[in-house]
Motif scaffolding. Structure first.
Motif, PDB file in Angstrom:
ATOM      1  N   LYS A  94      -5.622   3.054  -4.048  1.00  0.00           N
ATOM      2  CA  LYS A  94      -5.001   3.723  -3.053  1.00  0.00           C
ATOM      3  C   LYS A  94      -6.158   4.765  -1.953  1.00  0.00           C
ATOM      4  CE  LYS A  94      -2.098   5.658  -0.090  1.00  0.00           C
ATOM      5  NZ  LYS A  94      -3.155   5.987   1.028  1.00  0.00           N
ATOM      6  N   THR A  95      -6.326   4.273  -0.849  1.00  0.00           N
ATOM      7  CA  THR A  95      -7.481   4.948  -0.024  1.00  0.00           C
ATOM      8  C   THR A  95      -6.649   5.410   1.314  1.00  0.00           C
ATOM      9  OG1 THR A  95      -8.298   3.094   0.999  1.00  0.00           O
ATOM     10  CG2 THR A  95      -9.074   3.730  -1.308  1.00  0.00           C
ATOM     11  N   THR A  96      -7.486   6.163   1.839  1.00  0.00           N
ATOM     12  CA  THR A  96      -6.887   6.700   3.236  1.00  0.00           C
ATOM     13  C   THR A  96      -6.883   5.666   4.171  1.00  0.00           C
ATOM     14  OG1 THR A  96      -7.739   9.094   2.542  1.00  0.00           O
ATOM     15  CG2 THR A  96      -7.126   8.505   4.979  1.00  0.00           C
ATOM     16  N   ALA A  97      -7.637   4.816   4.227  1.00  0.00           N
ATOM     17  CA  ALA A  97      -7.753   3.897   5.491  1.00  0.00           C
ATOM     18  C   ALA A  97      -7.832   2.470   5.066  1.00  0.00           C
ATOM     19  CB  ALA A  97      -9.162   4.168   6.350  1.00  0.00           C
ATOM     20  N   GLY A  98      -8.745   1.803   4.087  1.00  0.00           N
ATOM     21  CA  GLY A  98      -8.824   0.727   3.719  1.00  0.00           C
ATOM     22  C   GLY A  98      -7.495   0.127   3.217  1.00  0.00           C
ATOM     23  N   THR A  99      -6.948   0.422   2.285  1.00  0.00           N
ATOM     24  CA  THR A  99      -5.835   0.050   1.722  1.00  0.00           C
ATOM     25  C   THR A  99      -4.447   0.093   2.704  1.00  0.00           C
ATOM     26  OG1 THR A  99      -5.061   2.094   0.619  1.00  0.00           O
ATOM     27  CG2 THR A  99      -6.249   0.401  -0.741  1.00  0.00           C
ATOM     28  N   VAL A 100      -4.709   1.142   3.504  1.00  0.00           N
ATOM     29  CA  VAL A 100      -3.548   0.981   4.440  1.00  0.00           C
ATOM     30  C   VAL A 100      -3.752  -0.053   5.443  1.00  0.00           C
ATOM     31  CG1 VAL A 100      -2.548   2.706   6.451  1.00  0.00           C
ATOM     32  CG2 VAL A 100      -3.237   3.673   4.423  1.00  0.00           C
ATOM     33  N   GLY A 101      -4.806  -0.145   6.010  1.00  0.00           N
ATOM     34  CA  GLY A 101      -5.178  -1.204   6.962  1.00  0.00           C
ATOM     35  C   GLY A 101      -4.613  -2.693   6.486  1.00  0.00           C
TER      36      GLY A 101
END
Length: 234
Positions: A94-101
């Motif tokens: 779970k990351t701030t940007a990569g997994t969200v994208g």
């Protein structure tokens, strides 16, 4: 190849083919994890989901951005990941940007997660699949992260079959705000080698494909035959 470069918030429809780029550091970390023997990576939608998955599967490795936290086994740092025993294991990331994208385009017919360490293989897979239209999701800094844009532009050129000198693209990434912050120790949960590791071009011969599995979005390595060069020759 028709290439679009969009931030997560700019996605107005589900693309047919999406390449989700996070150089510093989610998808460099993911590639390194596969290089260390990880079987699969589950992309979690929230910290709570990551912890719930870890609770159900105690042998899984839970990983997050920032400093170490209770319930998590590792942080989103390629340098720090080297000391974690990952052979044959499953990672929950779970990351701030990569997994969200990646989760934002989970309905796409093909979702690739990319960084410089898998750039060549990602481009070869796009060519192999004859992808006519590709949306590059630039995850960092609301779609303006220079390191992600540089990597996306580089992959797009290689996928189009253009002979491409990587030096300028790597320079852009190395001078980005994220690289400077990592080098200065501004970001927590980092290692002094992180920037260098994120700029290792074509370290791995596989692309990374994300797809739904049992209601989860799962990332796996995908071997791509062909040359693994700094400049691309079709």
């Amino acid at each position: 190849m028709d290439a679009r470069f969009l931030g997560i918030a700019e996605l107005d429809e589900t693309p047919a083919v999406a390449v989700v780029v996070d150089v510093m550091r989610a998808f460099t970390v993911a590639a390194l994890a596969f290089g260390q023997g990880v079987e699969k990576i589950v992309l979690a939608g929230s910290l709570d989901e990551a912890l719930a998955l870890k609770a159900r599967h105690p042998d899984w490795v839970a990983l997050k951005d920032g400093p170490r936290a209770a319930g998590f086994d590792a942080v989103n740092s390629p340098g720090l990941l080297r000391s974690v025993d990952l052979g044959g294991r499953t990672v929950v990331q779970k990351t701030t940007a990569g997994t969200v994208g990646a989760l934002a385009v989970k309905e796409a017919s093909l979702v690739l997660c990319a960084s410089f360490v898998v750039a060549g293989a990602t481009a070869r897979l796009l060519r192999t699949r004859a992808c006519g239209s590709v949306t590059f999701v630039v995850t960092g800094d609301d779609g303006h992260a220079e390191e992600d844009l540089a990597c996306a532009h580089y992959i797009a050129r290689r996928a189009a079959g253009a002979a491409t000198d990587a030096a300028g693209f790597l320079r852009r990434a190395g001078e980005s705000r994220a690289a400077v912050e990592l080098a200065r120790g501004v970001r927590q949960g980092a290692h002094p080698d992180d920037v260098a590791l994120c700029l290792e071009l074509d370290r791995f011969p596989f692309a990374m494909v994300a797809a739904p599995e049992d209601s989860l979005m799962v990332l796996r390595p995908h071997a791509v035959p062909g040359r693994n060069q700094k400049t691309d020759t079709p």
